[in-house]
Design a protein around this motif. Structure first.
Motif, PDB file in Angstrom:
ATOM      1  N   GLN A 263       0.753  -1.324  -0.050  1.00  0.00           N
ATOM      2  CA  GLN A 263      -0.035  -0.056   0.022  1.00  0.00           C
ATOM      3  C   GLN A 263       0.800   1.355  -0.027  1.00  0.00           C
ATOM      4  N   THR A 264       2.003   1.289   1.025  1.00  0.00           N
ATOM      5  CA  THR A 264       2.978   2.468   0.688  1.00  0.00           C
ATOM      6  C   THR A 264       3.566   2.596  -0.643  1.00  0.00           C
ATOM      7  N   LEU A 265       3.920   1.740  -1.576  1.00  0.00           N
ATOM      8  CA  LEU A 265       4.387   1.654  -2.654  1.00  0.00           C
ATOM      9  C   LEU A 265       3.449   2.403  -3.767  1.00  0.00           C
ATOM     10  N   ILE A 266       2.145   1.860  -3.515  1.00  0.00           N
ATOM     11  CA  ILE A 266       1.013   2.477  -4.414  1.00  0.00           C
ATOM     12  C   ILE A 266       0.961   3.803  -4.096  1.00  0.00           C
ATOM     13  N   GLU A 267       0.864   4.273  -2.850  1.00  0.00           N
ATOM     14  CA  GLU A 267       0.813   5.709  -2.343  1.00  0.00           C
ATOM     15  C   GLU A 267       1.788   6.495  -3.116  1.00  0.00           C
ATOM     16  N   LEU A 268       3.202   6.066  -2.994  1.00  0.00           N
ATOM     17  CA  LEU A 268       4.520   6.579  -3.335  1.00  0.00           C
ATOM     18  C   LEU A 268       4.264   6.851  -4.823  1.00  0.00           C
ATOM     19  N   TYR A 269       3.837   5.800  -5.672  1.00  0.00           N
ATOM     20  CA  TYR A 269       4.168   5.897  -7.124  1.00  0.00           C
ATOM     21  C   TYR A 269       3.952   7.172  -7.644  1.00  0.00           C
ATOM     22  N   PRO A 270       2.678   7.885  -7.398  1.00  0.00           N
ATOM     23  CA  PRO A 270       2.451   9.243  -8.193  1.00  0.00           C
ATOM     24  C   PRO A 270       3.349  10.115  -7.990  1.00  0.00           C
ATOM     25  N   PHE A 271       4.227  10.058  -6.989  1.00  0.00           N
ATOM     26  CA  PHE A 271       5.213  11.292  -6.631  1.00  0.00           C
ATOM     27  C   PHE A 271       6.533  10.843  -7.281  1.00  0.00           C
ATOM     28  N   TYR A 272       6.623   9.440  -7.592  1.00  0.00           N
ATOM     29  CA  TYR A 272       8.236   9.225  -8.329  1.00  0.00           C
ATOM     30  C   TYR A 272       7.792   8.029  -9.473  1.00  0.00           C
ATOM     31  N   PRO A 273       7.002   8.350 -10.385  1.00  0.00           N
ATOM     32  CA  PRO A 273       6.827   7.434 -11.471  1.00  0.00           C
ATOM     33  C   PRO A 273       8.112   7.026 -12.213  1.00  0.00           C
ATOM     34  N   ALA A 274       8.796   7.819 -12.509  1.00  0.00           N
ATOM     35  CA  ALA A 274      10.010   7.476 -13.268  1.00  0.00           C
ATOM     36  C   ALA A 274      11.067   6.377 -12.194  1.00  0.00           C
ATOM     37  N   LEU A 275      11.032   6.769 -11.014  1.00  0.00           N
ATOM     38  CA  LEU A 275      11.991   5.808 -10.174  1.00  0.00           C
ATOM     39  C   LEU A 275      11.141   4.596 -10.171  1.00  0.00           C
ATOM     40  N   PHE A 276      10.181   4.339 -10.163  1.00  0.00           N
ATOM     41  CA  PHE A 276       9.093   3.030 -10.145  1.00  0.00           C
ATOM     42  C   PHE A 276       9.312   2.301 -11.561  1.00  0.00           C
TER      43      PHE A 276
ATOM     44  N   ILE B 158       6.678  -0.998 -19.807  1.00  0.00           N
ATOM     45  CA  ILE B 158       5.389  -0.783 -20.453  1.00  0.00           C
ATOM     46  C   ILE B 158       4.243  -0.831 -19.618  1.00  0.00           C
ATOM     47  N   LEU B 159       4.356  -2.340 -18.771  1.00  0.00           N
ATOM     48  CA  LEU B 159       3.083  -2.584 -17.965  1.00  0.00           C
ATOM     49  C   LEU B 159       2.987  -1.600 -16.734  1.00  0.00           C
ATOM     50  N   ILE B 160       3.997  -1.231 -16.120  1.00  0.00           N
ATOM     51  CA  ILE B 160       3.884  -0.375 -15.038  1.00  0.00           C
ATOM     52  C   ILE B 160       3.620   1.128 -15.236  1.00  0.00           C
ATOM     53  N   TRP B 161       3.893   1.449 -16.809  1.00  0.00           N
ATOM     54  CA  TRP B 161       3.772   2.750 -17.280  1.00  0.00           C
ATOM     55  C   TRP B 161       2.267   2.860 -17.563  1.00  0.00           C
ATOM     56  N   GLN B 162       1.669   1.472 -18.026  1.00  0.00           N
ATOM     57  CA  GLN B 162       0.166   1.649 -18.498  1.00  0.00           C
ATOM     58  C   GLN B 162      -0.823   1.157 -17.382  1.00  0.00           C
ATOM     59  N   LEU B 163      -0.297   0.541 -16.365  1.00  0.00           N
ATOM     60  CA  LEU B 163      -1.371   0.135 -15.320  1.00  0.00           C
ATOM     61  C   LEU B 163      -1.024   0.738 -14.070  1.00  0.00           C
ATOM     62  N   GLY B 164       0.126   1.452 -13.832  1.00  0.00           N
ATOM     63  CA  GLY B 164       0.600   1.955 -12.509  1.00  0.00           C
ATOM     64  C   GLY B 164       0.862   0.978 -11.414  1.00  0.00           C
ATOM     65  N   MET B 165       1.171   1.403 -10.200  1.00  0.00           N
ATOM     66  CA  MET B 165       1.674   0.662  -9.174  1.00  0.00           C
ATOM     67  C   MET B 165       0.530  -0.085  -8.688  1.00  0.00           C
ATOM     68  N   GLY B 166       0.348  -1.392  -8.398  1.00  0.00           N
ATOM     69  CA  GLY B 166      -0.758  -2.153  -7.899  1.00  0.00           C
ATOM     70  C   GLY B 166      -0.643  -3.505  -8.002  1.00  0.00           C
ATOM     71  N   TYR B 167      -1.534  -4.234  -7.179  1.00  0.00           N
ATOM     72  CA  TYR B 167      -1.641  -5.757  -7.472  1.00  0.00           C
ATOM     73  C   TYR B 167      -1.609  -6.117  -8.971  1.00  0.00           C
ATOM     74  N   GLU B 168      -2.378  -5.242  -9.732  1.00  0.00           N
ATOM     75  CA  GLU B 168      -2.543  -5.651 -11.179  1.00  0.00           C
ATOM     76  C   GLU B 168      -1.276  -5.722 -11.797  1.00  0.00           C
ATOM     77  N   VAL B 169      -0.430  -4.794 -11.672  1.00  0.00           N
ATOM     78  CA  VAL B 169       0.829  -4.933 -12.271  1.00  0.00           C
ATOM     79  C   VAL B 169       1.796  -5.977 -11.856  1.00  0.00           C
ATOM     80  N   VAL B 170       1.585  -6.335 -10.589  1.00  0.00           N
ATOM     81  CA  VAL B 170       2.448  -7.370 -10.067  1.00  0.00           C
ATOM     82  C   VAL B 170       1.966  -8.712 -11.057  1.00  0.00           C
TER      83      VAL B 170
END
Length: 296
Positions: free
Chosen positions: A2-15, A127-139
């Motif tokens: 959940q923490t990673l999901i919350e941080l993703y919008p602030f550091y998308p390039a890093l993720f 491409i997956l994380i770029w399209q889906l974002g950070m979450g259980y779906e991308v894992v």
């Protein structure tokens, strides 16, 4: 998580960069799976045949026991000089470039396919994380993508789609959708059923008409797995895309290699490519087609 999901919008390039690196590392392991799994399957079949036919030879069995071979052993080594590859010589893509595509000891050329598979794994993962974002779906989607890469290359090399990959992939799709990750469990269940039966029907119709086998049972299982991940609604676009890509590439290969129509061409890679495209952009492609055809 959940923490990673919350941080993703602030550091998308890093993720995204981190997932690309992870994809490169997994791609290196996929090279091992692609080469070794078919060999492991062949050895198992040979052992079973000897057992059934009562042809087991003590010396041969002893040799097999001494030559342990699986995904973890022996360590990666040069097929020419047998020198074990050091960790710093096995960095995805980078080591290939630094070694200039040759073994550090004997200078035997290293196949370009190894860094290509690593790069493709990293690229598709990004491409997956770029399209889906950070979450259980991308894992879960990363596991699907890596499995499809392995299946594509194994089928291209051997015309085999191992149950060791396709069946767990099918069950994983159903498990994910038991939690409604991509579609409902009901859609996933019927996706698996109709995916298997659609190609099974084509197989038997073709065999009854021509007396030949047009595809393998692994293709049925792979489409069933894709249906389990995306639901029965995705099956038409997957079949259409795979048939289109397969026809184009198949014809091109027959022309370039000067082979006849009876040449066996694996269908699994086209199913895998079409399935991955449909997973990310299937709905968009369908809507665009319906709008173009004036049906929406």
């Amino acid at each position: 998580m959940q923490t990673l999901i919350e941080l993703y919008p602030f550091y998308p390039a890093l993720f995204i960069g981190g997932v690309v690196i992870l994809g490169l590392l997994v791609g290196s392991f996929l090279n091992v799976v692609i080469y070794r799994l078919p060999v492991m399957m062949e050895r198992e079949w040979q052992s079973e045949c000897r057992y059934i036919l009562d042809l087991a030879d003590a010396a041969e069995d002893e040799n097999e026991k001494s030559e342990k071979f699986n995904l973890a052993f022996p360590n990666s080594h040069c097929p020419n000089c047998k020198k074990e590859i050091k960790p710093w010589q096995n960095i995805p893509v980078i080591s290939y470039l630094l070694l200039k595509g040759k073994c550090a000891r004997c200078q035997n050329p290293i196949s370009i396919r190894y860094p290509i598979i690593e790069a493709v794994s990293g690229f598709l993962s990004g491409i997956l994380i770029w399209q889906l974002g950070m979450g259980y779906e991308v894992v879960a989607a990363l596991l699907l993508t890596w499995a499809l890469i392995a299946l594509t290359m194994i089928d291209a090399d051997t015309q085999l789609l191992p149950d060791q990959i396709t069946l767990p992939l099918l069950w994983l799709g159903l498990i994910c959708n038991a939690f409604g990750l991509y579609t409902s469990l009901e859609n996933a269940l019927w996706g698996a059923v109709f995916g298997y039966l659609s190609l099974w029907t084509v197989y038997w119709a073709f065999k009854l008409l021509t007396g030949k086998e047009g595809m393998g049972f692994g293709d049925f299982k792979l489409l069933a797995a894709l249906g389990a991940w995306m639901g029965w609604q995705s099956l038409p676009i997957i079949i259409l895309l795979s048939s289109l890509v397969g026809a184009i590439i198949g014809i091109a290969l027959m022309i370039l290699n000067n082979k006849g129509r009876d040449t066996a061409i694996p269908f699994g890679p086209y199913l895998a490519i079409a399935g991955w495209i449909a997973f990310l952009w299937g709905d968009h492609i369908t809507r665009s087609y319906l709008q173009f055809a004036g049906l929406q």
